[in-house]
Design an enzyme around this catalytic site. Structure first.
Site, PDB file in Angstrom:
ATOM      1  N   LEU A 179     -62.031  34.452  23.060  1.00 20.69           N
ATOM      2  CA  LEU A 179     -61.491  35.788  23.066  1.00 20.69           C
ATOM      3  C   LEU A 179     -61.768  35.855  22.024  1.00 20.69           C
ATOM      4  O   LEU A 179     -61.143  35.013  21.315  1.00 20.69           O
ATOM      5  CB  LEU A 179     -60.251  35.388  23.940  1.00 20.69           C
ATOM      6  N   HIS A 180     -62.420  37.305  21.363  1.00 21.29           N
ATOM      7  CA  HIS A 180     -61.534  37.658  20.271  1.00 21.29           C
ATOM      8  C   HIS A 180     -61.913  39.204  19.549  1.00 21.29           C
ATOM      9  O   HIS A 180     -61.821  39.402  18.629  1.00 21.29           O
ATOM     10  CB  HIS A 180     -63.287  37.326  18.754  1.00 21.29           C
ATOM     11  N   ARG A 181     -62.064  39.890  20.705  1.00 26.55           N
ATOM     12  CA  ARG A 181     -62.515  41.374  20.379  1.00 26.55           C
ATOM     13  C   ARG A 181     -61.589  41.934  19.931  1.00 26.55           C
ATOM     14  O   ARG A 181     -60.780  42.060  21.002  1.00 26.55           O
ATOM     15  CB  ARG A 181     -63.688  42.292  21.431  1.00 26.55           C
TER      16      ARG A 181
END
Length: 318
Positions: A148-150
């Site tokens: 999860l990074h966006r």
């Protein structure tokens, strides 16, 4: 890139300007005939703009990807890069159709995706070399891999809270362990939003430091399924036969949706849980789809085109 890497404390616009200036200096010094940019990050757009302004030909690797979701900075970038590139290296026929519909002026070549080249080359090596580390963290038990990074997910407190809520529900299902290599951006946002303790207290969620490429491939290839908001991982999971749930409302990897290797989980808590349950039930269908992204020869085709104007062999895939 390390030399030109912008300070993280400045804005996106300032980072792009910083990269634009730095890349232009390198291009003026090196004088390449063709400048290749791969993907749709701000770095890629800055590189393409810098090359275009000083009349260096631009080749866009991964041309033609479209989510049609204008909330995504990457969508802006990929469209701009496609329209200022002389060489458009589309991974699939679908990507080529997107480019034709957009009316681009560059030459389009369907070459497959270089991610297949890398994944096929390194996945077996990665698993063999990193088996001990894999077993140390998983104890040989089934696990879900989470990334999860966006920006549109982790910079929005409500969206991030929804995703974490879904992860909490999922982690209680059959005592299923979730391995979460946490991105620095995500870690910082959890702290800033006061959610760090909440996440750390989720049972069966194993938060670990970011993984190197080879280790990550080993973890991905052995996962029961993956939950991610990454574009590249949607492709890697498809190539390796691992079911994927994309934690976004849209995707530019439409081929994976059509094939059934990937499902859009969205960003609402109950929807994510619902899709997870459906995918988990169908896990026995793992590795039943055909990889649409190439045969591992995309890099060679791109080199052939840049040197001679055409590939030695054509890719007539998906």
């Amino acid at each position: 890139y390390q030399i030109l890497r912008p300070p993280e404390c400045i804005s996106h616009a300032q980072q792009t300007a910083y990269m634009l200036t730095g890349i232009e200096e390198v291009l003026l010094k090196e004088k390449p005939d063709v400048f290749l940019v791969c993907g749709d990050a701000n770095t890629n757009m800055a590189g393409a703009l810098a090359a275009r302004k000083i009349h260096v030909q631009v080749g866009h690797v991964e041309a033609g990807l479209r989510s049609y979701d204008w909330r995504m900075p990457e969508e802006h970038n990929r469209v701009i890069i496609d329209h200022i590139s002389e060489y458009l290296f589309a991974p699939t026929q679908l990507a080529k159709r997107n480019l034709l519909e957009d009316g681009v002026t560059g030459k389009i070549f369907v070459v497959g995706n270089t991610i297949v080249d890398a994944t096929l080359r390194y996945s077996k090596i990665a698993k063999e070399k990193k088996q001990a580390e894999l077993l140390r963290l998983t104890k040989g038990k089934p696990y879900v891999l989470l990334t999860l990074h966006r920006e549109e997910n982790v910079d929005n407190k409500d969206v991030l809270s929804n995703i974490i809520g879904a992860v909490k529900q999922i982690s209680s299902m059959d005592q299923l362990e979730i391995i979460f290599p946490i991105h620095p951006r995500t870690k910082e946002r959890l702290r800033a939003f006061g959610m760090q303790k909440q996440v750390e207290e989720i049972s069966n969620l194993r938060i670990i430091d970011p993984l190197g490429y080879l280790v990550f491939l080993a973890f991905l290839s052995d996962a029961t399924l993956i939950m991610t908001d990454s574009g590249g991982i949607q492709e890697e999971s498809c190539i390796l036969g691992v079911p994927c749930i994309t934690l976004r409302e849209s995707t530019e990897r439409q081929e994976t949706i059509e094939l059934g290797s990937n499902r859009l989980g969205g960003t609402q808590e109950e929807r994510i849980v619902e899709v997870f349950e459906a995918v988990l039930k169908s896990v026995q269908n793992k590795k039943k789809w055909k990889n649409p992204y190439g045969d591992g020869k995309a890099s060679q085709r791109i080199v052939d085109i840049c040197i001679s104007g055409h590939p030695e062999d054509e890719f007539h895939g998906y």
